[in-house]
Design a protein around this motif. Structure first.
Motif, PDB file in Angstrom:
ATOM      1  N   GLY A   1      -4.671 -15.768   0.166  1.00  0.00           N
ATOM      2  CA  GLY A   1      -5.492 -15.774   1.365  1.00  0.00           C
ATOM      3  C   GLY A   1      -6.576 -16.816   1.341  1.00  0.00           C
ATOM      4  O   GLY A   1      -7.085 -17.188   2.376  1.00  0.00           O
TER       5      GLY A   1
ATOM      6  N   ILE B   1      -4.572 -11.270  -1.989  1.00  0.00           N
ATOM      7  CA  ILE B   1      -5.433 -11.988  -1.041  1.00  0.00           C
ATOM      8  C   ILE B   1      -6.223 -13.092  -1.753  1.00  0.00           C
ATOM      9  O   ILE B   1      -6.433 -14.185  -1.207  1.00  0.00           O
ATOM     10  CB  ILE B   1      -6.363 -11.007  -0.307  1.00  0.00           C
ATOM     11  N   SER B   2      -6.612 -12.841  -3.000  1.00  0.00           N
ATOM     12  CA  SER B   2      -7.346 -13.859  -3.747  1.00  0.00           C
ATOM     13  C   SER B   2      -6.455 -15.052  -4.094  1.00  0.00           C
ATOM     14  O   SER B   2      -6.923 -16.191  -4.164  1.00  0.00           O
ATOM     15  CB  SER B   2      -7.948 -13.270  -5.034  1.00  0.00           C
TER      16      SER B   2
ATOM     17  N   SER C   1       5.359  -9.925   0.791  1.00  0.00           N
ATOM     18  CA  SER C   1       4.222 -10.623   0.207  1.00  0.00           C
ATOM     19  C   SER C   1       4.021 -10.295  -1.271  1.00  0.00           C
ATOM     20  O   SER C   1       3.329 -11.030  -1.981  1.00  0.00           O
ATOM     21  CB  SER C   1       2.935 -10.274   0.968  1.00  0.00           C
TER      22      SER C   1
ATOM     23  N   ALA D   1      -3.902 -12.953   5.809  1.00  0.00           N
ATOM     24  CA  ALA D   1      -4.785 -12.129   4.984  1.00  0.00           C
ATOM     25  C   ALA D   1      -5.421 -10.994   5.781  1.00  0.00           C
ATOM     26  O   ALA D   1      -5.540  -9.863   5.283  1.00  0.00           O
ATOM     27  CB  ALA D   1      -5.860 -12.997   4.348  1.00  0.00           C
ATOM     28  N   GLN D   2      -5.824 -11.270   7.019  1.00  0.00           N
ATOM     29  CA  GLN D   2      -6.468 -10.224   7.832  1.00  0.00           C
ATOM     30  C   GLN D   2      -5.481  -9.099   8.146  1.00  0.00           C
ATOM     31  O   GLN D   2      -5.822  -7.911   8.043  1.00  0.00           O
ATOM     32  CB  GLN D   2      -7.019 -10.836   9.117  1.00  0.00           C
TER      33      GLN D   2
ATOM     34  N   TYR E   1      -2.809  -8.372   6.430  1.00  0.00           N
ATOM     35  CA  TYR E   1      -2.456  -7.691   5.186  1.00  0.00           C
ATOM     36  C   TYR E   1      -3.554  -6.704   4.785  1.00  0.00           C
ATOM     37  O   TYR E   1      -3.267  -5.601   4.305  1.00  0.00           O
ATOM     38  CB  TYR E   1      -2.211  -8.694   4.070  1.00  0.00           C
TER      39      TYR E   1
END
Length: 218
Positions: free
Chosen positions: A218, A214-215, A165, A79-80, A82
Motif C-alpha cells: 500500500g 498494506i505496509s 492479495s 489499500a483503503q 483492503y
C-alpha cells in the motif's frame, strides 16, 4: 488448472464457478491477473459459455472485473478497500472462531491439527503455494466448526475479495512464523474450548496479515 471432472448432476457453470472460487480462496490468483475466458475454457475442457456465466457471478461478488475482449481481471490492490475488508473480517471471523470454540469436536480438532502440521511444514520449507492452500483449509475448517453456515458464506465472500492479495506478502521461499504462532494459539484455544482466546487469535491473524500487506504494497 486441470480439465474438470464433473459430477453429471451438477450444472456445468456451477461446477466451473466452484473450481475458480476454490482457486481464488487458495491465493492462486493475484491482484491484476488477467484471464482469457477462451483460454480458461480450453484448460478446463468446457465451452466459453459456462466460464462466462461463472465469472459473471463471481464479478457480482467483486472477485473479478469483466473487461472487453473476453477477459476477466482480478481487481488491483487498493489499500483503503483492503482495510475495509480487514475490519469486517475481524468481526465475522472472530465470531466464527468464538462459536467454534464452544462446539468443536475431538474429531474436528484432530483434523485441524493435521492441517496445521501441514501448514507449518510448508511454511518452514518456504513452499508458498502449499502454505496458502493449507492456511485456507485450516481457517475454513475452524469457521465451519462454528455450525453457522450463513456466517461461513459471508466469510467466503470476503475472502474472495481478499485472498488474491495474500500472495503479495510473500517472496520465493518465504516463511510465515507469525501465522504459525497465531494458528498454534488458535488451535490451543479451540482445544481448551476458550471462545475469548479463539476470537483473539483469529483477530490477530487477520490484523497482523493486513498490516504487513498494506505496509508492503500500500
Amino acid at each position: 488448472m486441470a480439465p474438470l471432472q464433473r459430477d453429471v448432476r451438477e450444472n456445468l457453470s456451477t461446477h466451473v464457478e466452484r473450481h475458480i472460487r476454490s482457486s481464488l480462496l487458495a491465493g492462486r490468483f493475484t491482484p491484476g491477473d488477467r484471464i482469457s475466458l477462451i483460454s480458461l475454457a480450453e484448460t478446463l475442457g468446457t465451452s466459453v459459455t459456462p466460464v462466462r456465466e461463472a465469472l459473471s457471478r463471481l464479478a457480482a461478488e467483486r472477485a473479478f472485473e469483466l473487461i472487453p475482449g473476453q477477459i476477466a481481471r482480478v481487481p488491483r490492490f487498493d489499500a483503503q478497500r483492503y482495510a475495509e475488508l480487514r475490519d469486517i473480517r475481524v468481526a465475522v471471523e472472530g465470531l466464527a472462531a468464538e462459536r467454534a470454540a464452544e462446539r468443536i469436536t475431538k474429531r474436528e480438532l484432530a483434523k485441524l491439527k493435521r492441517v496445521l502440521n501441514q501448514f507449518n511444514a510448508a511454511s518452514q520449507a518456504g513452499e508458498v503455494e502449499r502454505m496458502l492452500l493449507d492456511s485456507r483449509d485450516f481457517r475454513f475448517m475452524v469457521y465451519e466448526a462454528s455450525g453457522m453456515p450463513a456466517l461461513v458464506r459471508i466469510i467466503e465472500g470476503l475472502w474472495l475479495q481478499s485472498a488474491p492479495s495474500f500472495r503479495l506478502m510473500y517472496g520465493p521461499n518465504d516463511r510465515d512464523e507469525l501465522l504459525e504462532n497465531a494458528y498454534g494459539w488458535l488451535l490451543q484455544a479451540l482445544t481448551d474450548h476458550d471462545p475469548a482466546e479463539a476470537k483473539r487469535a483469529v483477530e490477530r491473524a487477520v490484523t497482523m496479515g493486513a498490516s504487513r500487506l498494506i505496509s508492503i504494497v500500500g
